[in-house]
Scaffold this motif. Structure first.
Motif, PDB file in Angstrom:
ATOM      1  N   ASP A  22      -3.809  -1.026  -3.435  1.00  0.00           N
ATOM      2  CA  ASP A  22      -4.501  -0.737  -2.179  1.00  0.00           C
ATOM      3  C   ASP A  22      -4.546  -1.954  -1.264  1.00  0.00           C
ATOM      4  N   GLY A  23      -4.042  -1.769  -0.056  1.00  0.00           N
ATOM      5  CA  GLY A  23      -3.955  -2.869   0.899  1.00  0.00           C
ATOM      6  C   GLY A  23      -2.627  -3.582   0.837  1.00  0.00           C
ATOM      7  N   THR A  24      -1.893  -3.350  -0.251  1.00  0.00           N
ATOM      8  CA  THR A  24      -0.590  -3.987  -0.438  1.00  0.00           C
ATOM      9  C   THR A  24       0.550  -3.013  -0.155  1.00  0.00           C
ATOM     10  N   PHE A  25       0.496  -1.830  -0.791  1.00  0.00           N
ATOM     11  CA  PHE A  25       1.478  -0.806  -0.397  1.00  0.00           C
ATOM     12  C   PHE A  25       0.841   0.546  -0.081  1.00  0.00           C
ATOM     13  N   ILE A  26      -0.501   0.625  -0.186  1.00  0.00           N
ATOM     14  CA  ILE A  26      -1.241   1.810   0.242  1.00  0.00           C
ATOM     15  C   ILE A  26      -2.318   1.378   1.235  1.00  0.00           C
ATOM     16  N   ASP A  27      -2.476   2.139   2.338  1.00  0.00           N
ATOM     17  CA  ASP A  27      -3.475   1.845   3.367  1.00  0.00           C
ATOM     18  C   ASP A  27      -4.869   2.011   2.772  1.00  0.00           C
ATOM     19  N   LEU A  28      -5.543   0.902   2.537  1.00  0.00           N
ATOM     20  CA  LEU A  28      -6.832   0.963   1.850  1.00  0.00           C
ATOM     21  C   LEU A  28      -7.984   1.435   2.732  1.00  0.00           C
ATOM     22  N   HIS A  29      -7.890   1.230   4.055  1.00  0.00           N
ATOM     23  CA  HIS A  29      -8.992   1.632   4.936  1.00  0.00           C
ATOM     24  C   HIS A  29      -9.216   3.137   4.866  1.00  0.00           C
ATOM     25  N   TYR A  30      -8.155   3.874   4.909  1.00  0.00           N
ATOM     26  CA  TYR A  30      -8.221   5.341   4.856  1.00  0.00           C
ATOM     27  C   TYR A  30      -8.672   5.806   3.473  1.00  0.00           C
ATOM     28  N   PHE A  31      -8.085   5.217   2.456  1.00  0.00           N
ATOM     29  CA  PHE A  31      -8.331   5.614   1.069  1.00  0.00           C
ATOM     30  C   PHE A  31      -9.751   5.262   0.628  1.00  0.00           C
ATOM     31  N   TRP A  32     -10.095   3.983   0.690  1.00  0.00           N
ATOM     32  CA  TRP A  32     -11.395   3.532   0.181  1.00  0.00           C
ATOM     33  C   TRP A  32     -12.534   3.859   1.127  1.00  0.00           C
ATOM     34  N   GLY A  62     -19.060  -2.011   1.710  1.00  0.00           N
ATOM     35  CA  GLY A  62     -17.990  -2.697   2.423  1.00  0.00           C
ATOM     36  C   GLY A  62     -17.224  -1.838   3.393  1.00  0.00           C
ATOM     37  N   TYR A  63     -17.790  -0.652   3.770  1.00  0.00           N
ATOM     38  CA  TYR A  63     -17.096   0.235   4.696  1.00  0.00           C
ATOM     39  C   TYR A  63     -17.910   0.413   5.973  1.00  0.00           C
ATOM     40  N   ASP A  64     -17.293   0.081   7.096  1.00  0.00           N
ATOM     41  CA  ASP A  64     -17.926   0.216   8.412  1.00  0.00           C
ATOM     42  C   ASP A  64     -17.543   1.577   8.989  1.00  0.00           C
ATOM     43  N   THR A  65     -18.471   2.530   8.949  1.00  0.00           N
ATOM     44  CA  THR A  65     -18.183   3.889   9.410  1.00  0.00           C
ATOM     45  C   THR A  65     -17.931   3.942  10.911  1.00  0.00           C
ATOM     46  N   SER A  66     -18.505   3.021  11.666  1.00  0.00           N
ATOM     47  CA  SER A  66     -18.344   3.039  13.122  1.00  0.00           C
ATOM     48  C   SER A  66     -16.927   2.669  13.542  1.00  0.00           C
ATOM     49  N   ARG A  67     -16.262   1.848  12.748  1.00  0.00           N
ATOM     50  CA  ARG A  67     -14.894   1.417  13.063  1.00  0.00           C
ATOM     51  C   ARG A  67     -13.850   2.054  12.154  1.00  0.00           C
ATOM     52  N   GLY A  68     -14.304   2.714  11.097  1.00  0.00           N
ATOM     53  CA  GLY A  68     -13.359   3.284  10.135  1.00  0.00           C
ATOM     54  C   GLY A  68     -12.577   2.219   9.414  1.00  0.00           C
ATOM     55  N   LYS A  69     -13.222   1.077   9.130  1.00  0.00           N
ATOM     56  CA  LYS A  69     -12.542  -0.056   8.506  1.00  0.00           C
ATOM     57  C   LYS A  69     -13.328  -0.593   7.320  1.00  0.00           C
ATOM     58  N   VAL A 120      -4.216  12.982  -2.199  1.00  0.00           N
ATOM     59  CA  VAL A 120      -3.026  12.801  -1.372  1.00  0.00           C
ATOM     60  C   VAL A 120      -3.345  12.913   0.118  1.00  0.00           C
ATOM     61  N   LYS A 121      -4.434  13.601   0.445  1.00  0.00           N
ATOM     62  CA  LYS A 121      -4.846  13.715   1.845  1.00  0.00           C
ATOM     63  C   LYS A 121      -5.292  12.373   2.406  1.00  0.00           C
ATOM     64  N   TYR A 122      -5.739  11.482   1.515  1.00  0.00           N
ATOM     65  CA  TYR A 122      -6.299  10.202   1.951  1.00  0.00           C
ATOM     66  C   TYR A 122      -5.394   9.024   1.600  1.00  0.00           C
ATOM     67  N   THR A 123      -4.163   9.320   1.213  1.00  0.00           N
ATOM     68  CA  THR A 123      -3.246   8.275   0.778  1.00  0.00           C
ATOM     69  C   THR A 123      -2.106   8.115   1.769  1.00  0.00           C
ATOM     70  N   LYS A 124      -2.047   6.955   2.417  1.00  0.00           N
ATOM     71  CA  LYS A 124      -0.996   6.663   3.386  1.00  0.00           C
ATOM     72  C   LYS A 124      -0.221   5.424   2.941  1.00  0.00           C
ATOM     73  N   PRO A 125       1.101   5.535   2.808  1.00  0.00           N
ATOM     74  CA  PRO A 125       1.893   4.369   2.417  1.00  0.00           C
ATOM     75  C   PRO A 125       1.950   3.328   3.536  1.00  0.00           C
ATOM     76  N   ILE A 126       2.121   2.088   3.146  1.00  0.00           N
ATOM     77  CA  ILE A 126       2.451   1.019   4.088  1.00  0.00           C
ATOM     78  C   ILE A 126       3.978   0.889   4.043  1.00  0.00           C
ATOM     79  N   ASP A 127       4.632   1.409   5.046  1.00  0.00           N
ATOM     80  CA  ASP A 127       6.089   1.559   5.020  1.00  0.00           C
ATOM     81  C   ASP A 127       6.827   0.247   4.793  1.00  0.00           C
ATOM     82  N   GLY A 227      -4.178  -5.589   4.333  1.00  0.00           N
ATOM     83  CA  GLY A 227      -5.399  -5.057   3.750  1.00  0.00           C
ATOM     84  C   GLY A 227      -6.601  -5.326   4.627  1.00  0.00           C
ATOM     85  N   GLN A 228      -7.578  -6.033   4.076  1.00  0.00           N
ATOM     86  CA  GLN A 228      -8.829  -6.298   4.783  1.00  0.00           C
ATOM     87  C   GLN A 228      -8.927  -7.717   5.335  1.00  0.00           C
TER      88      GLN A 228
END
Length: 252
Positions: A22-32, A62-69, A120-127, A227-228
């Motif tokens: 997560d954060g390396t090859f999967i978008d962690l903001h969306y997932f976590w 560690g999740y900011d709901t206002s920014r989605g980050k 899988v709905k919350y998993t986005k690859p880092i291309d 990542g973060q």
């Protein structure tokens, strides 16, 4: 063996590359982010917590709901699950929530079962990272995953994206009782694929990944700012830091 080159540095004689997920090859903001929301929602439901506290409790994870980050200095970025539970348990007690670490562990496990059904709905690859991994595979490099997430979740992700053939080994949270930072998971990965620490590097997005590698006898860690944590901060931990894995050239 291969070399890795950027405009700022070179790493030579590499035959094995171990990746954080997560954060390396999967978008962690969306997932976590979604995982954090579900955990807090379950706590609010079980302990009759005021729903107005939802954003603040998400921040404690560690999740900011206002920014989605996810926050770069949030506990999810800095620690393994057992430590996160310990800290979050104390935070909850500060809000008047009478919960034990074991109860919190059970809640996290319950949320995982719900989350993974629609993961899988919350998993986005880092291309850029996937392209880098594919380039390594073309050059017959041994490739593994060492993650604080579960092995089950990771394998589901690999299967969904048809990535199983890209990786030789997956070490997850349940693979050992030891934390990622201890270095034991990295040692396990190397042992399973017959890797030499001297010709192995770790690729991650946080100081935790550097520490995990170092404690396993792996001297060099590439940190990527997908990542973060921003590159200028990552450079304080590893001189082998990049904005994106697309910044690295693979040389035979």
């Amino acid at each position: 063996m291969i070399s890795l080159k950027t405009k700022d540095w070179n790493l030579d004689n590499i035959e094995t590359v171990l990746f954080d997920k997560d954060g390396t090859f999967i978008d962690l903001h969306y997932f976590w982010g979604k995982m954090s929301e579900l955990r807090v929602q379950e706590i609010i439901k079980r302990y009759n917590v005021d729903e107005k506290l939802f954003p603040e409790l998400c921040l404690k994870l560690g999740y900011d709901t206002s920014r989605g980050k996810m926050l770069s200095d949030g506990i999810t970025a800095l620690y393994s699950r057992s430590i996160i539970i310990n800290i979050f348990c104390k935070d909850l007690m500060g809000f008047g929530v009478d919960v034990t670490e074991q109860e919190l562990e059970n809640i996290f496990d319950y949320v995982n079962t719900i989350f993974y059904k629609e993961m899988v709905k919350y998993t986005k690859p880092i291309d850029s990272a996937i392209n880098f991994i594919k380039e390594l595979r073309k050059n017959n490099i041994k490739i593994g995953i060492v993650t604080s997430d579960s092995k089950e979740s990771t394998l589901l992700t690999l299967k969904h994206f048809n990535w199983e053939s890209l990786f030789d080994v997956v070490i997850g949270r349940e693979s050992t009782k030891e934390t990622k930072e201890s270095g034991i998971p990295v040692k396990m990965a190397m042992k399973l694929i017959g890797a030499d620490p001297c010709s192995t590097i770790m690729v991650g997005d946080a100081p935790m990944d550097y520490k995990a590698a170092k404690n396993a006898g792996v001297e060099n860690t590439v940190l990527v700012a997908t990542g973060q944590i921003e590159k200028n901060e990552l450079l304080k931990t590893s001189k082998y830091s990049v904005e994106s894995l697309s910044d690295i050239e693979v040389l035979c």
